[in-house]
Enzyme design. Structure first.
Site, PDB file in Angstrom:
ATOM      1  N   ARG A  15       0.836  -1.213   0.000  1.00 40.11           N
ATOM      2  CA  ARG A  15       0.000   0.000   0.000  1.00 40.11           C
ATOM      3  C   ARG A  15       0.869   1.261   0.000  1.00 40.11           C
ATOM      4  NH1 ARG A  15      -0.425   4.729   2.567  1.00 40.11           N
ATOM      5  NH2 ARG A  15       0.011   3.679   4.538  1.00 40.11           N
ATOM      6  N   ASP A  16       1.528   1.537   1.101  1.00 41.53           N
ATOM      7  CA  ASP A  16       2.277   2.790   1.204  1.00 41.53           C
ATOM      8  C   ASP A  16       3.384   2.816   0.151  1.00 41.53           C
ATOM      9  OD1 ASP A  16       3.190   5.220   2.118  1.00 41.53           O
ATOM     10  OD2 ASP A  16       3.408   4.607   4.192  1.00 41.53           O
ATOM     11  N   HIS A 206       5.827   4.629  12.377  1.00 37.10           N
ATOM     12  CA  HIS A 206       5.679   4.591  10.913  1.00 37.10           C
ATOM     13  C   HIS A 206       6.631   5.645  10.347  1.00 37.10           C
ATOM     14  CE1 HIS A 206       3.120   4.108   7.189  1.00 37.10           C
ATOM     15  NE2 HIS A 206       3.642   5.299   6.941  1.00 37.10           N
ATOM     16  N   CYS A 239       5.297   9.319  -0.591  1.00 40.23           N
ATOM     17  CA  CYS A 239       3.923   9.716  -0.304  1.00 40.23           C
ATOM     18  C   CYS A 239       3.494  10.638  -1.434  1.00 40.23           C
ATOM     19  CB  CYS A 239       3.793  10.416   1.039  1.00 40.23           C
ATOM     20  SG  CYS A 239       2.106  10.996   1.337  1.00 40.23           S
ATOM     21  N   ASN A 248       9.087   4.102   3.081  1.00 32.75           N
ATOM     22  CA  ASN A 248       9.169   3.737   4.495  1.00 32.75           C
ATOM     23  C   ASN A 248      10.516   3.094   4.756  1.00 32.75           C
ATOM     24  OD1 ASN A 248       6.163   3.291   3.615  1.00 32.75           O
ATOM     25  ND2 ASN A 248       6.130   3.636   5.803  1.00 32.75           N
TER      26      ASN A 248
HETATM   27  P1  HMG Z   1     -13.044  14.456  -1.884  1.00 32.29           P
HETATM   28  O1  HMG Z   1     -12.860  14.862  -3.298  1.00 32.29           O
HETATM   29  O2  HMG Z   1     -12.983  15.503  -0.835  1.00 32.29           O
HETATM   30  O3  HMG Z   1     -14.334  13.568  -1.646  1.00 32.29           O
HETATM   31  O4  HMG Z   1     -11.967  13.345  -1.585  1.00 32.29           O
HETATM   32  P2  HMG Z   1     -15.792  13.602  -2.120  1.00 32.29           P
HETATM   33  O5  HMG Z   1     -16.546  12.833  -1.085  1.00 32.29           O
HETATM   34  O6  HMG Z   1     -16.215  15.000  -2.473  1.00 32.29           O
HETATM   35  O7  HMG Z   1     -15.794  12.718  -3.474  1.00 32.29           O
HETATM   36  C1  HMG Z   1     -15.256  13.183  -4.691  1.00 32.29           C
HETATM   37  C2  HMG Z   1     -15.116  12.024  -5.665  1.00 32.29           C
HETATM   38  O8  HMG Z   1     -14.273  11.012  -5.107  1.00 32.29           O
HETATM   39  C3  HMG Z   1     -16.430  11.326  -5.988  1.00 32.29           C
HETATM   40  O9  HMG Z   1     -16.306  10.836  -7.306  1.00 32.29           O
HETATM   41  C4  HMG Z   1     -16.443  10.160  -5.051  1.00 32.29           C
HETATM   42  O10 HMG Z   1     -17.224   9.091  -5.521  1.00 32.29           O
HETATM   43  C5  HMG Z   1     -14.989   9.779  -5.033  1.00 32.29           C
HETATM   44  P3  HMG Z   1     -16.905  11.653  -8.569  1.00 32.29           P
HETATM   45  O11 HMG Z   1     -18.355  11.831  -8.223  1.00 32.29           O
HETATM   46  O12 HMG Z   1     -16.152  12.957  -8.617  1.00 32.29           O
HETATM   47  O13 HMG Z   1     -16.611  10.747  -9.732  1.00 32.29           O
HETATM   48  N1  HMG Z   1     -14.619   9.088  -3.791  1.00 32.29           N
HETATM   49  C6  HMG Z   1     -14.069   7.864  -3.752  1.00 32.29           C
HETATM   50  N2  HMG Z   1     -13.710   6.995  -4.720  1.00 32.29           N
HETATM   51  C7  HMG Z   1     -13.180   5.819  -4.331  1.00 32.29           C
HETATM   52  N3  HMG Z   1     -12.969   5.493  -3.023  1.00 32.29           N
HETATM   53  C8  HMG Z   1     -13.326   6.342  -2.047  1.00 32.29           C
HETATM   54  C9  HMG Z   1     -13.892   7.571  -2.399  1.00 32.29           C
HETATM   55  N4  HMG Z   1     -14.330   8.628  -1.673  1.00 32.29           N
HETATM   56  C10 HMG Z   1     -14.779   9.543  -2.542  1.00 32.29           C
HETATM   57  N5  HMG Z   1     -13.109   5.993  -0.765  1.00 32.29           N
HETATM   58  C11 HMG Z   1     -10.899  11.569  -0.388  1.00 32.29           C
HETATM   59  C12 HMG Z   1     -11.796  12.794  -0.301  1.00 32.29           C
HETATM   60  C13 HMG Z   1     -10.418  11.252   1.005  1.00 32.29           C
HETATM   61  C14 HMG Z   1     -11.696  10.414  -0.940  1.00 32.29           C
HETATM   62  C15 HMG Z   1      -9.742  11.893  -1.330  1.00 32.29           C
HETATM   63  O14 HMG Z   1      -9.130  13.051  -0.857  1.00 32.29           O
HETATM   64  C16 HMG Z   1      -8.733  10.780  -1.411  1.00 32.29           C
HETATM   65  O15 HMG Z   1      -9.014   9.673  -1.834  1.00 32.29           O
HETATM   66  N6  HMG Z   1      -7.486  11.070  -1.067  1.00 32.29           N
HETATM   67  C17 HMG Z   1      -6.417  10.110  -1.190  1.00 32.29           C
HETATM   68  C18 HMG Z   1      -5.629  10.150   0.044  1.00 32.29           C
HETATM   69  C19 HMG Z   1      -4.555   9.078   0.000  1.00 32.29           C
HETATM   70  O16 HMG Z   1      -4.783   7.949  -0.395  1.00 32.29           O
HETATM   71  N7  HMG Z   1      -3.332   9.466   0.441  1.00 32.29           N
HETATM   72  C20 HMG Z   1      -2.245   8.569   0.517  1.00 32.29           C
HETATM   73  C21 HMG Z   1      -2.423   7.631   1.660  1.00 32.29           C
HETATM   74  S1  HMG Z   1      -2.123   8.405   3.242  1.00 32.29           S
HETATM   75  C22 HMG Z   1      -0.436   8.174   3.487  1.00 32.29           C
HETATM   76  O17 HMG Z   1       0.248   7.701   2.644  1.00 32.29           O
HETATM   77  C23 HMG Z   1       0.127   8.532   4.839  1.00 32.29           C
HETATM   78  C24 HMG Z   1       0.372   7.302   5.725  1.00 32.29           C
HETATM   79  O18 HMG Z   1       1.210   6.374   5.082  1.00 32.29           O
HETATM   80  C25 HMG Z   1       1.000   7.745   7.057  1.00 32.29           C
HETATM   81  C26 HMG Z   1       2.228   8.634   6.847  1.00 32.29           C
HETATM   82  O19 HMG Z   1       3.219   8.195   6.251  1.00 32.29           O
HETATM   83  O20 HMG Z   1       2.145   9.755   7.277  1.00 32.29           O
HETATM   84  C27 HMG Z   1      -0.954   6.578   6.049  1.00 32.29           C
HETATM   85 MG    MG Z   2       3.346   6.442   5.077  1.00 30.20          MG
END
Ligand code: HMG
Ligand code: MG
Length: 303
Positions: A15-16, A206, A239, A248
């Site tokens: 995933r990450d 993490h 990221c 990571n």
């Molecule tokens: P948004 O645009 O604010 O949400 O996104 P929305 O509710 O207004 O929806 C907009 C569109 O997204 C719609 O589609 C929804 O259906 C779709 P449209 O009508 O435009 O075609 N949608 C989704 N589609 C699939 N799966 C879903 C989903 N939710 C809405 N679950 C949202 C909000 C959170 C969904 C968006 O900002 C997003 O997906 N962001 C991605 C964030 C991400 O994956 N980041 C990387 C992972 S975090 C990380 O790596 C950090 C970590 O490792 C820890 C660290 O290292 O710090 C964990």
């Molecule tokens: Mg991470």
């Protein structure tokens, strides 16, 4: 010094790691998850049910969950930012889910398009739905040692977000140094402060390795009794919302460190090295693990 006797590794490479690499095939992802499970990793973050417009690399997570041959006793987990993601994760058969918050307002906006406060409003129904199905929820906090957008992050903010995630029902809080800028004393102070609110047994480290400090930070935190470590095979990834952030800490490097400290993990290091080499054959770079590189070079010399 209170070193733990055992450490749980949370393998986040599929995933990450792969969320920030050039896209690889679903078949290669499935092979990776299966190889990691065979190596003895008991917890594998297998995919993310997030918007494919934001993170296209995770768009096939449902197919990955559907394609893996599961091993008994292994937890196959998924990242779910909202109820839509949670429903998709359940349909795919995820064993556990993780929600992800940030200790930095600027990062919260960029990563999940809402404020920290609003993110808790989104998480509440996910936690309620998970509880109704008896699914455990893990909570991440990004930017615990620094933010790519706002720089410094207050320790108080990290503690508050951790306490809130825990109070909402997350069984474990993973403390993310998203951009890998922390150093050991800073990491210890942050962990110590959070551990005053949330028991250290419920905290995970993490650490990304951007500045090469992740292993040193982990070693420092093990001294405080931390016993859950997130890592990615071959040090994959970065990221998508933190430009320049590298992957990571590598699982191989963590395993070698823990072996040296006499800490039990139940994971076969050689098999993890093989899994890392295999996935890197689909990428434009080799393993980003010193231990893997050293061991692979040794194997080449003797073959
Ligand atoms: P948004 O645009 O604010 O949400 O996104 P929305 O509710 O207004 O929806 C907009 C569109 O997204 C719609 O589609 C929804 O259906 C779709 P449209 O009508 O435009 O075609 N949608 C989704 N589609 C699939 N799966 C879903 C989903 N939710 C809405 N679950 C949202 C909000 C959170 C969904 C968006 O900002 C997003 O997906 N962001 C991605 C964030 C991400 O994956 N980041 C990387 C992972 S975090 C990380 O790596 C950090 C970590 O490792 C820890 C660290 O290292 O710090 C964990
Ligand atoms: Mg991470």
């Amino acid at each position: 010094m209170t070193l733990p006797a055992q450490v749980k590794i949370v393998e986040v490479g599929p995933r990450d790691g792969l969320q920030s690499e050039t896209a690889v095939s679903t078949a290669a992802k499935i092979a990776l998850v299966e190889a990691l499970a065979m190596a003895g990793l008991g917890y594998i973050e297998t995919g993310a049910f997030v918007s494919p417009k934001w993170v296209p690399q995770m768009a096939d997570s449902g197919a990955v969950f559907g394609g893996i041959q599961r091993q008994a006793g292994v937890t196959y987990a998924a990242l779910t930012p909202n109820l839509q993601g949670f429903s998709a994760a359940m349909a795919a058969g995820a064993d556990e889910v993780a929600i992800f918050a940030a200790a930095s307002e600027a990062f919260s906006q960029r990563n999940i398009n809402c404020s920290i406060a609003a993110s808790f409003d989104r998480f509440a129904p996910v936690i309620a739905a998970a509880r109704a199905r008896n699914i455990r929820v893990r909570g991440y906090i990004s930017c615990v040692l620094g933010c790519p957008y706002q720089g410094e992050v207050s320790q108080q903010q990290v503690v508050q977000v951790a306490a809130q995630l825990s109070a909402m029902g997350c069984y474990e809080i993973s403390l993310g140094d998203t951009i890998g800028v922390g150093t050991p004393l800073q990491a210890q102070r942050m962990l110590g402060a959070v551990a005053e609110q949330v028991p250290i047994q419920q905290l995970a480290l993490h650490f990304h390795n951007t500045y090469g400090q992740a292993l040193a930070n982990i070693a420092a935190c093990l001294d405080l009794g931390a016993s859950t470590i997130d890592s990615a095979v071959a040090g994959l990834g970065g990221c998508p919302y933190a430009k320049g952030a590298s992957g990571n800490v590598a699982t191989e490097d963590v395993l070698y460190l823990l072996q040296g400290l006499g800490i039990e993990t139940g994971v076969d290091l050689a098999a993890v090295i093989d899994a890392g080499a295999a996935i890197c054959s689909h990428l434009a770079h080799g393993p980003r693990s010193n231990v893997a590189l050293a061991e692979l070079a040794k194997r080449n010399r003797s073959s």
